[in-house]
Design a protein around this motif. Sequence first.
Motif, PDB file in Angstrom:
ATOM      1  N   SER A  92      63.675  10.140  57.033  1.00 21.34           N
ATOM      2  CA  SER A  92      63.314  11.557  57.151  1.00 21.34           C
ATOM      3  C   SER A  92      62.432  11.980  55.970  1.00 21.34           C
ATOM      4  O   SER A  92      61.490  12.746  56.139  1.00 21.34           O
ATOM      5  N   LEU A  93      62.757  11.457  54.792  1.00 19.87           N
ATOM      6  CA  LEU A  93      61.970  11.836  53.607  1.00 19.87           C
ATOM      7  C   LEU A  93      60.499  11.466  53.803  1.00 19.87           C
ATOM      8  O   LEU A  93      59.590  12.280  53.631  1.00 19.87           O
ATOM      9  N   GLY A 148      59.824  18.476  51.590  1.00 19.78           N
ATOM     10  CA  GLY A 148      59.144  19.129  52.716  1.00 19.78           C
ATOM     11  C   GLY A 148      58.502  20.429  52.280  1.00 19.78           C
ATOM     12  O   GLY A 148      57.342  20.709  52.594  1.00 19.78           O
ATOM     13  N   ARG A 149      59.253  21.224  51.501  1.00 21.12           N
ATOM     14  CA  ARG A 149      58.708  22.529  51.113  1.00 21.12           C
ATOM     15  C   ARG A 149      57.556  22.362  50.131  1.00 21.12           C
ATOM     16  O   ARG A 149      56.574  23.120  50.186  1.00 21.12           O
ATOM     17  N   LEU A 175      55.596  13.928  63.456  1.00 25.34           N
ATOM     18  CA  LEU A 175      56.349  13.398  62.306  1.00 25.34           C
ATOM     19  C   LEU A 175      57.329  14.450  61.779  1.00 25.34           C
ATOM     20  O   LEU A 175      58.469  14.144  61.448  1.00 25.34           O
ATOM     21  N   LEU A 176      56.857  15.697  61.665  1.00 22.32           N
ATOM     22  CA  LEU A 176      57.716  16.731  61.098  1.00 22.32           C
ATOM     23  C   LEU A 176      58.899  17.021  62.027  1.00 22.32           C
ATOM     24  O   LEU A 176      60.024  17.217  61.566  1.00 22.32           O
ATOM     25  N   CYS A 177      58.616  17.012  63.332  1.00 25.86           N
ATOM     26  CA  CYS A 177      59.701  17.351  64.263  1.00 25.86           C
ATOM     27  C   CYS A 177      60.727  16.227  64.348  1.00 25.86           C
ATOM     28  O   CYS A 177      61.909  16.459  64.579  1.00 25.86           O
ATOM     29  N   GLN A 210      66.950  16.735  48.689  1.00 25.80           N
ATOM     30  CA  GLN A 210      65.739  15.994  48.313  1.00 25.80           C
ATOM     31  C   GLN A 210      64.688  16.127  49.422  1.00 25.80           C
ATOM     32  O   GLN A 210      63.524  16.443  49.190  1.00 25.80           O
ATOM     33  N   VAL A 211      65.165  15.918  50.671  1.00 22.44           N
ATOM     34  CA  VAL A 211      64.243  16.009  51.817  1.00 22.44           C
ATOM     35  C   VAL A 211      63.687  17.431  51.917  1.00 22.44           C
ATOM     36  O   VAL A 211      62.486  17.645  52.093  1.00 22.44           O
TER      37      VAL A 211
END
Length: 2046
Positions: free
Chosen positions: A551-552, A613-614, A540-542, A608-609
Amino acid sequence: MELAHSLLLNEEAYNQLGEFQKAEFIFEWLQFLEKLLPVTSRADIRENQKKLVEQLTSLLNNSPGPPTRRLVAKNLAVLYSTGDTFSVYQTIDKCNELIRSKDDSPSYLPTKLAAVVCLGYLYKKLGRILGNSFTDTVGNVLKAMKNAESQGRYEIMLSLQNILKGLGAAAIPCHRDIYKAARSCLTDRSMAVRCAAAKCLLELQTEAVFMWSTDLDSVVTLCFKSFEGSNYDVRLAVSKLLGTVLARALTSKQPTASTRHNFRRISLEEVMELLGTGFLRGSCGFLRASGDMLKGTSSVSRDVRVGVTQAYVVFVSTLGAQWLERNFSAFLSHILDLVSQSHPKAIQSQMDAIGCRRCVSFILRATVGGLLGEKAQIAAAKEICQAIWKLKKVVDAAMSDSNLETRISTTDVTASQHVLVCALQELGSLIYGLGTTAAPLLQDSSTGVLEAVISVILHPSVSVRLTAAWCLRCIAVALPSYVSLLLDRCIERLSVLKSSPEAVTGYSFAVAALLGAVKHCPLGIPHGKGKVIMAVAEDLLCSASQNSRISLQRTQAGWLLIAALMTLGPAVVQHHLPRMLLLWKCIFPSSPKDLETEKTRGDSFTWQVTLEGRAGALCAIKSFVSHCAGLLTDEVVQRLLPPLPSAVDLLTQLSSIYKSYGNSLKTPSTVYRHKLYELLAALPPKTYEGSFCAVLKELVTDLTVPDSQIDASTFLLPPLCHENDLLLLGPLLQETDHRFIEEQLLLGNNIAGGSLEYDPFSIYEKVVKGDSVPKPLPPVLSVISAATRLFGVMFSHVAESHRLQVLEQLLNSIKQTKGSRQQIVQLNVVSAFSTSLKHLANCKGNLGPEEVRRSALTLVMGALESNSPLLRCAAAECLARLAQVVSDSAFTAGLAQVSFDKLKSARDVVSRTGHSLALGCLYRYLGGIGSTQHLNACVGILYTLSQDSTSPDVQAWALHSLSLVVDLAGPLYHVHVEPTLSLVLMLLLTVPPAHTEVHQSLGRCLNALITTLGPELQGSSMTVSALRTSCLLGCAVMQDNPDCLVQAQAISCLQQLHMFAPRHVNLSSLVSCLCVNLCSSYLLLRRAVVACLRQLVQREAAEVSEYAVALVKESREDFTPDVNIREIGLEGALLGLLDKELDQRLCQDVKETLTHMLTSMAVEKLSFWLKLCKDVLAASADFNTVASLDTTQEEETAKADDASVLTTDSDERFHPFSNPRWPTRVFAAECVCKIISQCENAGSAHFDITLAQERKQRDSRDDFLVLHLADLIRMAFMAATDHSDQLRLSGLQTLLIVVRKFAAVPEPEFPGHVILEQYQANVGAALRPAFAPETPPDVTAKACQVCSAWIASGVVSDLNDLRRVHQLLVSSLVKVQAGKEAQSQQYNESTSTMEILAVLKAWAEVYIVAVEKQKNQSDAHNHCLKTANSAEESYRDITSSASGLLDLVQTDLGTLSRLWLAALQDFALLTLPSEYASQLPAEGGTFYTAETIENARPHYYNSWALILYATALWLTSTGFIVADPDEGVNNLSRPVTPTTMCQDSSTRPLVKSPEDVNTDRFHLILGISVEFLCSPRSDAAMENIVACLRALQALFDVPWPRSKIGGDQELGVELLNVLHRLILTRESPDIQLAALEVVRLILFAAQEHVKEKRRSAEVDDGAAEKETLPEFGEGKDTGGLVPGKSLVFATLELCVCILVRQLPQLNPKLTCSPAVQPGRHLLLSEDGSRLVAAALVILSDVPAICSPEGSVSVLPTILYLIIGVLKETAVKLRDGPLPLTVAASLQALKGLLSSPMARAEKSRTAWTDLLRSALVTVLDCWDQDGLLQDLDEVSLLTAVTVFVMSTSPEVTTVECLQKRCIEKFKITLDSKDPLVQCKCYQLLHSIFQHPNKTVSYPYIHSLAPSIVGKLQEIEKAKPENAAELQAVQEGIRVVTGLTAAAEEEHRAHLVACLLPILISFLLDENALVSATDSAKHLHEFALQNLMQIGPQYSSVFKKLMAASPTMKARLESAVKGNQEGIKVKTAKHAKNPGKSSSIQLKTNFL
């Protein structure tokens, strides 16, 4: 006070008292009177009535306080009801007069109030007797109300309630007037008045029909109005009124025609509609819906909504569970409709929506969760499912598949979201509560629960997706078998639907929630799932950046999965750590430059993404740090750190990014902040020291420039205040049953409560309470609380100079803001600073220099005078912590002085409350600031403040502070106790009841005072008894208080008093108070009640139980408990409470209380307790048929209370417990086990049916467990076959205990059978379901244990019957053979290990028992052969059963032995120390996998011992000869995958020889045993140690292993050392005996080895070179033994250890010490004797393994010990058998003396010398003075005889020794004791027979003449008893023996001596008749001997006969008489021909 105890008031004593003491005296008298009146005879009362009435009415004028006026009223009422009533009208008139009085002064008020109260109680008690007077009274009272103040209105309402109660229907004329008055009071500004009005109306509605018919609408509206601005108590009271009225309206029957023509039945819909209106529109009425309603401005006030919510619950509870079951679907649809789109107003803002959802959830939880039984709950869950399906269809219709890509969100979709959230939450909670009993619900495909929930995971609304995930988590925790299944399903959908945003978030939520559930499922999930999830997350992350549309979602989902994965703990995470750290490293820019370039690129969406993510990554790392602390090595920490500085950099840049890209980044940036703060707080501060400045700057900004105008005090401050201080702030902060919904009112109007959608990451976290959904706060608020926490950590770690800057900055920012903003900033700052002080105090840090202190003080003092009470409270605590951290007495005194000055000058409530609390808090942290003048000042100020009646708040705070000072000043406070106590009492008697907060503080003060006095309260001095009376008086006042929390205080005060002075607390009244409040609607009161009960029953369980039942029997009209104590006792009531109660802490207390009661009473009230448990277990749904009682019991109960039959349902009578939930049933099953163990301690009759029946006949009240066996079996059966897995486990455990305890109880009616045999069908039926394929492994494992116990118990002897249970074990063995690969992938791999090992252990137990039985029988068989043939048949029966059992096992032994060896090999690998971890096989062992190694360990520890023993038995039974043919390649391997210890297949030889295989097996068993016995953990079970030792015994029972250990001396020595250590550390005689047996076998092995060596040496060398033979055996040719290397030395050490422990006198060091007095003989216990005997056997074998020289060096020790034991234990016992130790020592001596070493030429001379000295030692025993009286000379003589007989002649024929020996025999022969004589003759007989004449002749010459002489004297004194007779017979045998042995020439002489003696024993016929038994026996004995001697020596015989005619005549007559006697006998008894014929033959020689 004693003077107050009289029927009439003692006016003399009264008048001498001061003002305040008078009030106390009166109260004490009234209290006494209240108890006295009901028990006084009517005549006495009438005699004193006039005077009493006068005294009582005169008290009305004395302005009595609230408690006093209530008591006066009660007593007057009782007085009139028991005495005459004629003067009652005068009293009523007098009261009315007082009420009418025009005097409005405050001093007259108490009198008026007292009159009002008095009227109430008179009417309540006397009711209709008072005729029509009530109309005037009511009129008068209502008139008075018009201008009464709040106290007056309050008392009038309560009084009207009482009047209505007493008059019932008679009061109808006044109903309307009262109704009008109460209506106005229901919206009164005083809350207490509202409560009273609600109570009054509640009483009114019982008779006033109009309230629930015509005026229903207005009543409902009125209640809604009353909720506005209400407090908790008002909401409780009014909701009770509203709910009851509506329930009444719904259920009322049609009234008679005359009362109402226009009456119509109201329907459920209408009732619901009414309530719904309040919920949705509040109190603005039905008609005024115009105006603001249309404008859409008004919002329902929260308190109305919460009140209506409670009313819903009351409404349903009043109608009851059955009503709810019938109408559930209508009810559910209405409740869910409250949050649906049809009422958009209620859910227009997210805040409102969350509030409404909470209310709806609460209604459903309280009704469905609280009222319904399990069956009904399952039905309700189905209904909820239907509702979910319906809503799902709506959503599907709105979003048909065609437009999946271009979806439009429609109103319908969002509309259903709140309904779905509520439905899913309730469904989850329901299933969670049902646990495994919900299995049928989920298996029912027509309902489709799982499908329903999973289908909603794709709902467009996030909150629905989250709740659906939460619901899955609840299902997983309830039914652990579904976890893996659901995980697989969700992961699979997640992979398939990767392109749908809803699916990605929905399914990732679900997976995360399920992972969070795993830690609640003990059986876990397969280890491989972690790998799959990690892969999905990475994917999912890749792929997040590939498609911007999702992507979000993908980013969030990926990190969520990783964070949730961390909760599985180190074992799983360590495999994925490198990949996770890599992802963590990549998500942040690696240098500040990269961050700059990032800022320049990108738009608001990419940011935003990025931020999402962070934030996710930060969350994952925090989850890792908190769940896998074990993996945080320095190396890992180093890899975690690099991204942190860049994360902090980003934090500092956030505001500029936010400015550039606008509002859409607001939430993501807040979330990022929050997550970073949380992570930093979780890491050690050292790791981010470099970023301190940057972070602190941000924190200060966050705290002082809040984004929101939100007052966050209610969740920031409570954790910082002390929990006791929060009580000051009212019930909102306390725990109540309604906390769930009341919380919203606490949070203030513009915050909603927390909710899942605010932080999806909380879905996998552990929740505080079991089934409640996590409620994270909105990010805006959670960021502040995270900031305060982090500030606390960092502030305590920064430099002191930096601290000053930070504090000044904070102070400035407070100054710069104004108004409400200022308060918010102040609040944030104080909470942050307070947290930092907490940290400083914990790490004993220092605050810093003077300037820092000053700033800190300014900060705190400002807050101490804030308007918010919560902030004042926190500031006071903060001030005290500040003093604690500075810890400088001058500074502290300064702080106190500031508060003193402030309190003296200030007049405003705010500063007075704040500073008074500060004084108390200072005491809390500085334990009584030391100086007494400080204490005096403090107490003085607080006294003054607490009497400030203008402000109840000041009073409450001051008193609370005073309670802290009392509590913490300790002994210093003693001087103040009396004044404080009188102050407290005065206030209790005068403060109006409406000021509950003051009363609660008073209660805390009283409690603190009682604690301070402590045990002194038991004293008998005047002062102490006065103090004690005051305390009891205070408690009584508080018990009468209407406020429940004050009553709870009273109970805990009484509890303290009972602890310190139990004799002075009236237990019966305390217990009655507890019973009344057991089911109170206030949680804190229930807690106090149960806590008090728990303490009482620890000391006086029986009394408490009796009082409770007695109370119900007298049952007063005002006591109607919800529980039926009359039939089921207090115990039953508590069990009922346990079933209904939801509060965990309370349930725990109830369980403990019941356990204490059970421990002290179960044995006495056995039937009662068993019936209770049986009722609970039988009430479970499926067993209604079982539960019907026996008819006899039924008739008895029917007689006992015919009255109660009318009141209760017939159904109810059978079931005191209706459908108890499974945890209650589990508890009942545990109770049954506890009852059995209690009975076990109580005596053997409980387990012996014959004895029990006898004693029951003697006294029918006795009761024994064995008589209830049928019930025990039935209960265990019901529990073991239930739906609930926990209950099945408890049931199997109960069954196991029953089988173990009752297996040996014989059945008296069928000898040879046992009592349990008749229950074999039940046992089989209880076990069978546990072996079904879908059963969880833990249940199967338990069932295996029961199976083996059942088979091993030997209850069932018939093999065909055993086969049923045996078959179950066989079936599970088949499963085991399939190996670990074939196990189901449902649970963690370690569970299959558990199941496999349980099966193997069960088989091991059965095999061990079978072998033991067979062994016992073969012993018995040999014994039978020795005795007679008659036992043949019975023997055949037994053998068949034992060998049959063995045959049963035999068929599977091949398989079993292989599996056992494999399991042992696994265990051996698992016990290796950690440094060998690298050498363990990579893929794990046979039955465990490498990854789950830690989880598997406990299962191996649990079962290895029996498996080891069984394996050893199997190997010995095959004699180590068998090597399985099919195990050619790898014998020591496992069934499925071949691996051996540490070799891979290439280096291994292909085939092992049988010798190698056996050696491996031998070392495996030996290695495991030695490893375990070396250091058994202190908690190692006894049975493990014993099994291990037995295994070793079995091992050395056969030659091959003996040859191994015999040949390897080091191994033998090591084993002996281990056993020595075991004997030293374990006291148990069983263990020590088993160890000694192993030692014996090791020694035996060594002997065999030495013999074998000697033999082979002789064979090799031939006989020729005899001289040069090497010496075998220890000590070679020097005789030296090396400690540590020598087997002999080790053996001796061990034996000495045993002997000296049992007989300390043997230790030569000790003998000289005064501790051991010489000559005192200790009698050993039976176990001790057995140990000593075993040690002696070993000792006598030692020389056999020595060389001749070696034997010489050990001989002295051995002789010393053997003779020592003989000397110490040879004690005369009255006619007892020979002590075991003596027999053993003689045996050992004999063995030792006949050792070949004594004759070997190398050692002969040394042995001879040593043995002579040993004999001297034995002879010397006689000569010690004064010891002879209790020494047993026979044993010593025997020892001498052993020496004479067993040694070579040269030892004992030395003249001096021989003389002494003969001397001893002479002395003993003259003994007066016939037994001693007899024994002496026997010993001499053996010596006389010695083959070597040099030995025997001296004895014969010295002793024979005296023997003959003694025998000749017998004629004069014939033997009197059997003992003497035996002595004579032995003497004759000695002479006869001598005659036979003598040489020819002496023989005639001897016969000539013997014959006259024998003939002298004969009797003539006449004498024979009258002779004693002994004489007759002697006569027969002599005759037989004569008949033998006659033929042998016929010549001598005839000569003698000829010489002495008298002798001949005597003999002939005797022979003749004998023959005649025989003839008579044969005539009579022809049955016994054998004897007579043999005697006839013998008489033919004449």
